[in-house]
Design an enzyme around this catalytic site. Structure first.
Site, PDB file in Angstrom:
ATOM      1  N   ASP A  78       0.851  -1.198   0.000  1.00 12.65           N
ATOM      2  CA  ASP A  78       0.000   0.000   0.000  1.00 12.65           C
ATOM      3  C   ASP A  78       0.881   1.240   0.000  1.00 12.65           C
ATOM      4  O   ASP A  78       1.842   1.321   0.761  1.00 12.65           O
ATOM      5  CB  ASP A  78      -0.916  -0.023   1.240  1.00 12.65           C
TER       6      ASP A  78
ATOM      7  N   ASN B 181     -20.271  -0.137  -0.495  1.00  9.23           N
ATOM      8  CA  ASN B 181     -19.989  -0.754   0.803  1.00  9.23           C
ATOM      9  C   ASN B 181     -20.183   0.242   1.940  1.00  9.23           C
ATOM     10  O   ASN B 181     -19.951   1.436   1.770  1.00  9.23           O
ATOM     11  CB  ASN B 181     -18.520  -1.186   0.870  1.00  9.23           C
TER      12      ASN B 181
ATOM     13  N   VAL C 145     -26.457  16.919   0.978  1.00 12.86           N
ATOM     14  CA  VAL C 145     -27.128  15.951   0.095  1.00 12.86           C
ATOM     15  C   VAL C 145     -27.098  16.516  -1.322  1.00 12.86           C
ATOM     16  O   VAL C 145     -27.602  17.610  -1.573  1.00 12.86           O
ATOM     17  CB  VAL C 145     -28.583  15.718   0.564  1.00 12.86           C
TER      18      VAL C 145
ATOM     19  N   THR D 209     -16.039  -2.601  -9.481  1.00 11.17           N
ATOM     20  CA  THR D 209     -17.222  -1.915  -8.947  1.00 11.17           C
ATOM     21  C   THR D 209     -18.401  -1.983  -9.919  1.00 11.17           C
ATOM     22  O   THR D 209     -18.205  -2.072 -11.135  1.00 11.17           O
ATOM     23  CB  THR D 209     -16.865  -0.433  -8.686  1.00 11.17           C
ATOM     24  N   ASP D 210     -19.605  -1.892  -9.372  1.00 11.47           N
ATOM     25  CA  ASP D 210     -20.795  -1.847 -10.234  1.00 11.47           C
ATOM     26  C   ASP D 210     -20.845  -0.565 -11.064  1.00 11.47           C
ATOM     27  O   ASP D 210     -21.587  -0.480 -12.038  1.00 11.47           O
ATOM     28  CB  ASP D 210     -22.083  -2.003  -9.403  1.00 11.47           C
ATOM     29  N   GLU D 211     -20.027   0.442 -10.667  1.00 12.51           N
ATOM     30  CA  GLU D 211     -20.098   1.726 -11.380  1.00 12.51           C
ATOM     31  C   GLU D 211     -19.623   1.611 -12.824  1.00 12.51           C
ATOM     32  O   GLU D 211     -19.888   2.494 -13.637  1.00 12.51           O
ATOM     33  CB  GLU D 211     -19.303   2.799 -10.624  1.00 12.51           C
TER      34      GLU D 211
ATOM     35  N   TYR E 297     -13.608   8.108 -12.486  1.00 11.83           N
ATOM     36  CA  TYR E 297     -13.307   6.961 -11.608  1.00 11.83           C
ATOM     37  C   TYR E 297     -13.811   5.660 -12.234  1.00 11.83           C
ATOM     38  O   TYR E 297     -13.061   4.696 -12.401  1.00 11.83           O
ATOM     39  CB  TYR E 297     -13.952   7.163 -10.223  1.00 11.83           C
TER      40      TYR E 297
ATOM     41  N   LYS F 196     -11.781   2.273 -13.714  1.00 10.97           N
ATOM     42  CA  LYS F 196     -12.012   0.901 -13.244  1.00 10.97           C
ATOM     43  C   LYS F 196     -12.426  -0.004 -14.415  1.00 10.97           C
ATOM     44  O   LYS F 196     -12.004  -1.158 -14.514  1.00 10.97           O
ATOM     45  CB  LYS F 196     -13.095   0.867 -12.154  1.00 10.97           C
TER      46      LYS F 196
HETATM   47  P1  NAD Z   1      -9.920   3.274  -0.276  1.00 11.25           P
HETATM   48  O1  NAD Z   1      -9.800   4.561  -1.003  1.00 11.25           O
HETATM   49  O2  NAD Z   1     -10.472   3.273   1.124  1.00 11.25           O
HETATM   50  O3  NAD Z   1      -8.494   2.562  -0.203  1.00 11.25           O
HETATM   51  C1  NAD Z   1      -7.613   2.514  -1.289  1.00 11.25           C
HETATM   52  C2  NAD Z   1      -6.260   2.054  -0.768  1.00 11.25           C
HETATM   53  O4  NAD Z   1      -5.373   1.939  -1.893  1.00 11.25           O
HETATM   54  C3  NAD Z   1      -5.608   3.025   0.223  1.00 11.25           C
HETATM   55  O5  NAD Z   1      -5.069   2.318   1.323  1.00 11.25           O
HETATM   56  C4  NAD Z   1      -4.497   3.675  -0.588  1.00 11.25           C
HETATM   57  O6  NAD Z   1      -3.369   4.081   0.190  1.00 11.25           O
HETATM   58  C5  NAD Z   1      -4.139   2.548  -1.565  1.00 11.25           C
HETATM   59  N1  NAD Z   1      -3.523   3.054  -2.803  1.00 11.25           N
HETATM   60  C6  NAD Z   1      -3.975   4.055  -3.595  1.00 11.25           C
HETATM   61  N2  NAD Z   1      -3.142   4.243  -4.629  1.00 11.25           N
HETATM   62  C7  NAD Z   1      -2.139   3.331  -4.497  1.00 11.25           C
HETATM   63  C8  NAD Z   1      -0.994   3.009  -5.264  1.00 11.25           C
HETATM   64  N3  NAD Z   1      -0.684   3.686  -6.385  1.00 11.25           N
HETATM   65  N4  NAD Z   1      -0.214   1.991  -4.847  1.00 11.25           N
HETATM   66  C9  NAD Z   1      -0.494   1.296  -3.718  1.00 11.25           C
HETATM   67  N5  NAD Z   1      -1.563   1.575  -2.942  1.00 11.25           N
HETATM   68  C10 NAD Z   1      -2.376   2.572  -3.328  1.00 11.25           C
HETATM   69  O7  NAD Z   1     -10.781   2.338  -1.219  1.00 11.25           O
HETATM   70  P2  NAD Z   1     -11.860   1.207  -0.832  1.00 11.25           P
HETATM   71  O8  NAD Z   1     -13.182   1.843  -0.652  1.00 11.25           O
HETATM   72  O9  NAD Z   1     -11.305   0.329   0.221  1.00 11.25           O
HETATM   73  O10 NAD Z   1     -11.925   0.408  -2.217  1.00 11.25           O
HETATM   74  C11 NAD Z   1     -11.025  -0.681  -2.465  1.00 11.25           C
HETATM   75  C12 NAD Z   1     -11.306  -1.241  -3.849  1.00 11.25           C
HETATM   76  O11 NAD Z   1     -12.658  -1.688  -3.919  1.00 11.25           O
HETATM   77  C13 NAD Z   1     -11.121  -0.224  -4.970  1.00 11.25           C
HETATM   78  O12 NAD Z   1     -10.496  -0.865  -6.053  1.00 11.25           O
HETATM   79  C14 NAD Z   1     -12.546   0.191  -5.328  1.00 11.25           C
HETATM   80  O13 NAD Z   1     -12.636   0.552  -6.671  1.00 11.25           O
HETATM   81  C15 NAD Z   1     -13.310  -1.090  -5.032  1.00 11.25           C
HETATM   82  N6  NAD Z   1     -14.720  -0.909  -4.647  1.00 11.25           N
HETATM   83  C16 NAD Z   1     -15.066  -0.074  -3.623  1.00 11.25           C
HETATM   84  C17 NAD Z   1     -16.416   0.040  -3.263  1.00 11.25           C
HETATM   85  C18 NAD Z   1     -16.832   0.927  -2.113  1.00 11.25           C
HETATM   86  O14 NAD Z   1     -18.047   1.078  -1.883  1.00 11.25           O
HETATM   87  N7  NAD Z   1     -15.936   1.508  -1.344  1.00 11.25           N
HETATM   88  C19 NAD Z   1     -17.398  -0.694  -3.954  1.00 11.25           C
HETATM   89  C20 NAD Z   1     -17.003  -1.547  -4.990  1.00 11.25           C
HETATM   90  C21 NAD Z   1     -15.656  -1.658  -5.323  1.00 11.25           C
HETATM   91  P1  TYD Z   2     -20.213   7.991  -2.370  1.00 11.27           P
HETATM   92  O1  TYD Z   2     -20.117   7.513  -0.952  1.00 11.27           O
HETATM   93  O2  TYD Z   2     -19.255   9.047  -2.835  1.00 11.27           O
HETATM   94  O3  TYD Z   2     -20.168   6.701  -3.305  1.00 11.27           O
HETATM   95  P2  TYD Z   2     -20.418   6.566  -4.918  1.00 11.27           P
HETATM   96  O4  TYD Z   2     -20.349   7.911  -5.532  1.00 11.27           O
HETATM   97  O5  TYD Z   2     -19.272   5.708  -5.300  1.00 11.27           O
HETATM   98  O6  TYD Z   2     -21.755   5.899  -5.068  1.00 11.27           O
HETATM   99  O7  TYD Z   2     -21.663   8.549  -2.613  1.00 11.27           O
HETATM  100  C1  TYD Z   2     -22.827   7.754  -2.370  1.00 11.27           C
HETATM  101  C2  TYD Z   2     -24.023   8.566  -2.821  1.00 11.27           C
HETATM  102  O8  TYD Z   2     -24.154   9.701  -1.955  1.00 11.27           O
HETATM  103  C3  TYD Z   2     -23.862   9.133  -4.221  1.00 11.27           C
HETATM  104  O9  TYD Z   2     -25.135   9.106  -4.878  1.00 11.27           O
HETATM  105  C4  TYD Z   2     -23.430  10.565  -3.999  1.00 11.27           C
HETATM  106  C5  TYD Z   2     -24.100  10.921  -2.694  1.00 11.27           C
HETATM  107  N1  TYD Z   2     -23.361  11.894  -1.854  1.00 11.27           N
HETATM  108  C6  TYD Z   2     -24.021  13.023  -1.358  1.00 11.27           C
HETATM  109  O10 TYD Z   2     -25.233  13.237  -1.604  1.00 11.27           O
HETATM  110  N2  TYD Z   2     -23.304  13.903  -0.581  1.00 11.27           N
HETATM  111  C7  TYD Z   2     -21.985  13.712  -0.308  1.00 11.27           C
HETATM  112  O11 TYD Z   2     -21.371  14.578   0.381  1.00 11.27           O
HETATM  113  C8  TYD Z   2     -21.337  12.545  -0.813  1.00 11.27           C
HETATM  114  C9  TYD Z   2     -19.872  12.291  -0.535  1.00 11.27           C
HETATM  115  C10 TYD Z   2     -22.065  11.651  -1.579  1.00 11.27           C
END
Ligand code: NAD
Ligand code: TYD
Length: 338
Positions: A34, A180, A206, A125-127, A150, A154
């Site tokens: 990381d 998540n 919001v 991701t589903d995005e 983003y 992905k």
């Molecule tokens: P996060 O932003 O909390 O963590 C990302 C981690 O990657 C951090 O620890 C950061 O230091 C590390 N990182 C970033 N750039 C790096 C690099 N160049 N080299 C090494 N490490 C690096 O993200 P998260 O929410 O834990 O998401 C993890 C994965 O899951 C991502 O690939 C994201 O696309 C995917 N994902 C997230 C969600 C969600 O809801 N959070 C949903 C679906 C998929």
């Molecule tokens: P987010 O947690 O950024 O996840 P993602 O964009 O990957 O779905 O946002 C979740 C939802 O909440 C998204 O529809 C954007 C909205 N949102 C707000 O309304 N206000 C905020 O300050 C943030 C960060 C997100």
């Protein structure tokens, strides 16, 4: 002992996944690579310091020499989480997203291939599927139509992984999960941002009308699904992972206010996110059918636990708020995260 290389293990999902692996399989050792960007927090795994089954390496997944060296340490499998993960940041500057999410993935794939790694899971991701109307679900066959920088980075990485399976017979599998929630999420994402603001009686931003829909899953359910895919998923396949739990942002905000006993007047409608996806909803029948995984954590109970976790870990939140990223957020977005 099997050695799993986890990238991005100091982030939200990666740290939960490492704890899941070490807790559920005594025959596994973890290497965590990381970079510790603003989103990486070693405190998320502080309890593992000194464990003989856990090793942390600080470094960039786009650094070819380093990644080759790490991969040479006898890695049996890779689970790739490391990414730039916040949509709003990608709207301000897509550069780091392309570098880490696309080039970083390419570097990892090449090094894993060179070293004959036996299994590779790309956490996506589903995005990547874009946005849904009011009906329907994303299946694994839904065409990719990413809308934010983003999501596009992905999707590009997913396609690269797919091409390595096809071209080199590289043993990769892709997972695509919905939003998540849970402990250790960086407080720029909606749920921890809103909780931390509500705890301080601050208003929560919001976006737009707040009627956008997300499909929420507890991070521990996501980790269990990735573990199933790592063990039993079919090479070359995509597995959607979802919580079967659609909520509008406004409904979710009202639920958080209710759990915390705070007034609705804390809601502040602000300008919408540019290109804001309206609805995500995952059809996860494939992983249920093939691998026997199911989301297990009830949303209301999981959300209440999550709120309690952030309230009980105010030091964790405060330490992030005091970090350098705050000035970065202020400069970029004119407001403070967390
Ligand atoms: P996060 O932003 O909390 O963590 C990302 C981690 O990657 C951090 O620890 C950061 O230091 C590390 N990182 C970033 N750039 C790096 C690099 N160049 N080299 C090494 N490490 C690096 O993200 P998260 O929410 O834990 O998401 C993890 C994965 O899951 C991502 O690939 C994201 O696309 C995917 N994902 C997230 C969600 C969600 O809801 N959070 C949903 C679906 C998929
Ligand atoms: P987010 O947690 O950024 O996840 P993602 O964009 O990957 O779905 O946002 C979740 C939802 O909440 C998204 O529809 C954007 C909205 N949102 C707000 O309304 N206000 C905020 O300050 C943030 C960060 C997100």
């Amino acid at each position: 002992m099997r050695t799993i290389l986890v990238t991005g293990g100091c982030g939200f999902i990666g740290s939960n996944f490492i704890r899941h692996l070490l807790d559920t399989d005594s025959q596994v050792g973890v290497l965590n690579l990381d970079l510790l960007t603003y989103a990486g927090n070693p405190a998320n795994l502080a309890d593992l310091t000194g464990s003989v089954r856990y090793r942390f390496i600080q470094g960039d997944i786009a650094n070819r020499d380093l990644v080759r060296q790490v991969m040479g340490k006898g890695v049996d499998a890779v689970v790739h989480f490391a990414a730039e993960s916040h949509v709003d940041r990608s709207i301000h500057d897509s550069g780091p997203f392309l570098r880490t999410n696309v080039v970083g993935t390419q570097v990892l794939l090449d090094a894993a291939r060179e070293h004959g790694v036996g299994r590779y899971v790309q956490v996506s991701t589903d995005e990547v599927y874009g946005s849904l109307g009011t009906v329907g679900f994303f299946t694994e066959d839904t065409p990719l139509a990413p809308n934010s920088p983003y999501a596009t980075s992905k999707a590009a990485a997913d396609l690269l992984v797919r091409s390595y399976v096809n071209t080199y017979k590289f043993p990769a599998i892709i997972t695509r999960c919905s939003n998540n929630y849970g402990p250790y999420q960086f407080p720029e994402k909606m749920i921890p941002l809103f909780i931390s603001k509500m705890l301080r009686d601050e208003r929560v931003p919001v976006y737009g009308d707040g009627l956008q829909v997300r499909d929420w899953i507890h991070v521990r359910d996501h980790c269990a699904a990735i573990d199933c895919v790592l063990r039993n998923g079919r090479i070359g396949e995509v597995y959607n992972i979802g919580g079967r739990c659609e909520r509008t942002n406004l409904d979710l905000t009202l639920t958080l206010l209710e759990i915390l006993g705070k007034p609705r007047s804390l809601i502040q409608h602000v300008n919408d996110r540019p290109g804001h996806d309206r609805r995500y909803a995952i059809d996860c029948r494939k992983i249920e059918r093939e691998l026997g995984w199911r989301p297990d954590i009830d949303f209301n109970a999981g959300l209440a636990d999550t709120v309690r976790w952030y309230a009980d870990n105010s030091d964790w939140l405060a330490s992030l708020r005091s970090r350098e990223y705050l000035s970065y957020c202020e400069k970029q977005y004119g407001r403070l995260a967390g």
